[in-house]
Design a protein around this motif. Structure first.
Motif, short mmCIF file in Angstrom:
data_model
loop_
_atom_site.label_atom_id
_atom_site.label_comp_id
_atom_site.label_asym_id
_atom_site.label_seq_id
_atom_site.Cartn_x
_atom_site.Cartn_y
_atom_site.Cartn_z
N GLY A 153 0.77 -1.24 0.00
CA GLY A 153 0.00 0.00 0.00
C GLY A 153 0.80 1.28 0.00
N PHE A 154 2.09 1.19 -0.25
CA PHE A 154 2.93 2.39 -0.27
C PHE A 154 3.29 2.75 -1.71
N ASN A 155 2.82 3.93 -2.17
CA ASN A 155 3.06 4.30 -3.57
C ASN A 155 3.64 5.70 -3.74
N TRP A 156 3.93 6.39 -2.64
CA TRP A 156 4.56 7.71 -2.68
C TRP A 156 3.77 8.69 -3.55
N ASN A 157 2.46 8.47 -3.64
CA ASN A 157 1.60 9.33 -4.46
C ASN A 157 2.14 9.50 -5.88
N GLY A 158 2.70 8.41 -6.42
CA GLY A 158 3.11 8.42 -7.81
C GLY A 158 4.53 8.87 -8.10
N LEU A 159 5.32 9.16 -7.08
CA LEU A 159 6.68 9.66 -7.32
C LEU A 159 7.52 8.70 -8.16
N TYR A 160 7.41 7.41 -7.87
CA TYR A 160 8.23 6.44 -8.60
C TYR A 160 7.74 6.21 -10.03
N GLU A 161 6.60 6.78 -10.36
CA GLU A 161 6.16 6.74 -11.76
C GLU A 161 6.90 7.80 -12.57
N ASP A 162 7.42 8.80 -11.88
CA ASP A 162 8.16 9.88 -12.55
C ASP A 162 9.67 9.75 -12.41
N PHE A 163 10.12 9.26 -11.25
CA PHE A 163 11.55 9.25 -10.96
C PHE A 163 12.02 7.86 -10.56
N ARG A 164 13.28 7.57 -10.90
CA ARG A 164 13.87 6.30 -10.49
C ARG A 164 14.23 6.33 -9.01
N ARG A 165 14.66 7.50 -8.55
CA ARG A 165 14.98 7.69 -7.13
C ARG A 165 14.22 8.91 -6.63
N VAL A 166 13.84 8.87 -5.36
CA VAL A 166 12.99 9.95 -4.83
C VAL A 166 13.65 10.62 -3.63
N SER A 167 14.96 10.81 -3.72
CA SER A 167 15.67 11.52 -2.66
C SER A 167 15.44 13.01 -2.84
N CYS A 168 16.27 13.83 -2.25
CA CYS A 168 16.17 15.29 -2.35
C CYS A 168 15.92 15.72 -3.80
N TYR A 169 14.93 16.58 -4.01
CA TYR A 169 14.59 16.97 -5.38
C TYR A 169 15.64 17.88 -6.02
N LEU A 170 16.62 18.31 -5.25
CA LEU A 170 17.70 19.13 -5.80
C LEU A 170 18.94 18.30 -6.13
N CYS A 171 18.89 17.00 -5.93
CA CYS A 171 20.08 16.17 -6.11
C CYS A 171 20.67 16.35 -7.51
N PRO A 172 21.91 16.81 -7.64
CA PRO A 172 22.52 17.01 -8.94
C PRO A 172 22.98 15.70 -9.58
N LEU A 173 22.90 14.61 -8.83
CA LEU A 173 23.33 13.32 -9.34
C LEU A 173 22.18 12.53 -9.98
N GLN A 174 21.00 13.13 -9.98
CA GLN A 174 19.87 12.44 -10.57
C GLN A 174 20.04 12.33 -12.09
N ARG A 175 19.25 11.47 -12.71
CA ARG A 175 19.36 11.25 -14.14
C ARG A 175 19.00 12.51 -14.91
N LYS A 176 19.53 12.61 -16.11
CA LYS A 176 19.38 13.82 -16.91
C LYS A 176 17.93 14.18 -17.21
N ASN A 177 17.08 13.18 -17.37
CA ASN A 177 15.68 13.48 -17.69
C ASN A 177 14.88 13.90 -16.46
N ASP A 178 15.42 13.64 -15.25
CA ASP A 178 14.68 13.97 -14.03
C ASP A 178 14.47 15.48 -13.89
N TRP A 179 15.50 16.26 -14.26
CA TRP A 179 15.34 17.72 -14.18
C TRP A 179 14.22 18.17 -15.10
N ARG A 180 14.14 17.55 -16.25
CA ARG A 180 13.10 17.90 -17.21
C ARG A 180 11.71 17.60 -16.65
N ILE A 181 11.59 16.44 -16.00
CA ILE A 181 10.31 16.06 -15.39
C ILE A 181 9.97 17.02 -14.24
N LEU A 182 10.98 17.36 -13.44
CA LEU A 182 10.76 18.28 -12.32
C LEU A 182 10.21 19.61 -12.84
#
Length: 231
Positions: A153-182
């Motif tokens: 029953g844990f779905n993070w309100n859809g976060l994992y549908e958008d991102f591979r990782r859901v750590s700090c939204y400012l993380c500069p190590l996230q994948r290149k497309n994550d900034w675009r989605i943000l």
């Protein structure tokens, strides 16, 4: 010696915690280090976990805010001695992890003897060091950890549908497309990132500012994906 779970709030650490309790492994303390830049859905998730397991999660905060360290802290050594702000973290200067997570935890735990359990999945066994990693021992992959959380029953309100990782939204190590989605789906968080970027004298990944990326993205949106190389 007490058992302490280091809970990032993501799929791996959440699955680890639930599986430990399911297997009857004692959990004496659950610690979450709050960077102050978590997705809003993460705080909802933590509340849901607390209710589900009937245990309180200890939330630790750094002495000062992310914004302070990013923009205002005066460096006292190194090539940037006297410069204000650490700016964007990077592979070789992950000040965020040290100051916002490691140091608060060390201060909290002190010299108390403990077993520290960390949620790293079997896919990343190479990251295992001196602590306890149940998911590696149980050969639970990242995909299996996420599936397990969804089934409980844990779905993070859809976060994992958008991102591979859901750590700090400012993380500069996230994948290149994550900034675009943000930028497209989480405009308030993107605007916060842009605000910090505008005030910092350091570039994102030493190459581009977020403003550089956004200007080019508006011109030809698909170019946003290829502007800088993030693994």
């Amino acid at each position: 010696m007490k058992n302490v779970v280091q809970l990032s709030g993501g799929k791996d650490s959440t699955a680890m915690l639930l599986m430990m309790l399911e297997r009857g492994i004692s959990v004496d303390d659950i610690v979450f280090c709050d960077t102050g830049k978590e997705f809003p859905q993460m705080y909802d998730h933590l509340e849901k976990v607390e209710k589900y397991i009937g245990k309180t999660i200890t939330v630790l905060n750094p002495e000062k805010s992310f914004d302070y360290y990013f923009l205002e802290h005066i460096r006292t050594s190194g090539d940037y001695k006297g410069v204000a702000g650490y700016g964007w973290p990077g592979h070789k200067r992950r000040w965020c992890t040290k100051i916002l997570k490691t140091e608060p935890f060390r201060k909290y735990i002190g010299k108390e003897k403990h077993n520290l359990f960390i949620g790293i999945a079997a896919d990343e066994a190479h990251r295992v060091k001196k602590y306890k990693y149940p998911l590696v021992d149980w050969n639970v992959t990242e995909a299996e950890a996420l599936s397990y959380c969804y089934k409980h029953g844990f779905n993070w309100n859809g976060l994992y549908e958008d991102f591979r990782r859901v750590s700090c939204y400012l993380c500069p190590l996230q994948r290149k497309n994550d900034w675009r989605i943000l930028r497209k789906k989480y405009p308030d968080l993107w605007n916060d990132a842009m605000r910090l970027d505008l005030q910092s004298c350091f570039k994102l990944r030493d190459k581009y500012s977020l403003h550089d990326l956004e200007r080019r993205a508006f011109a030809v949106e698909d170019l946003f994906i290829d502007m800088f190389d993030v693994a």
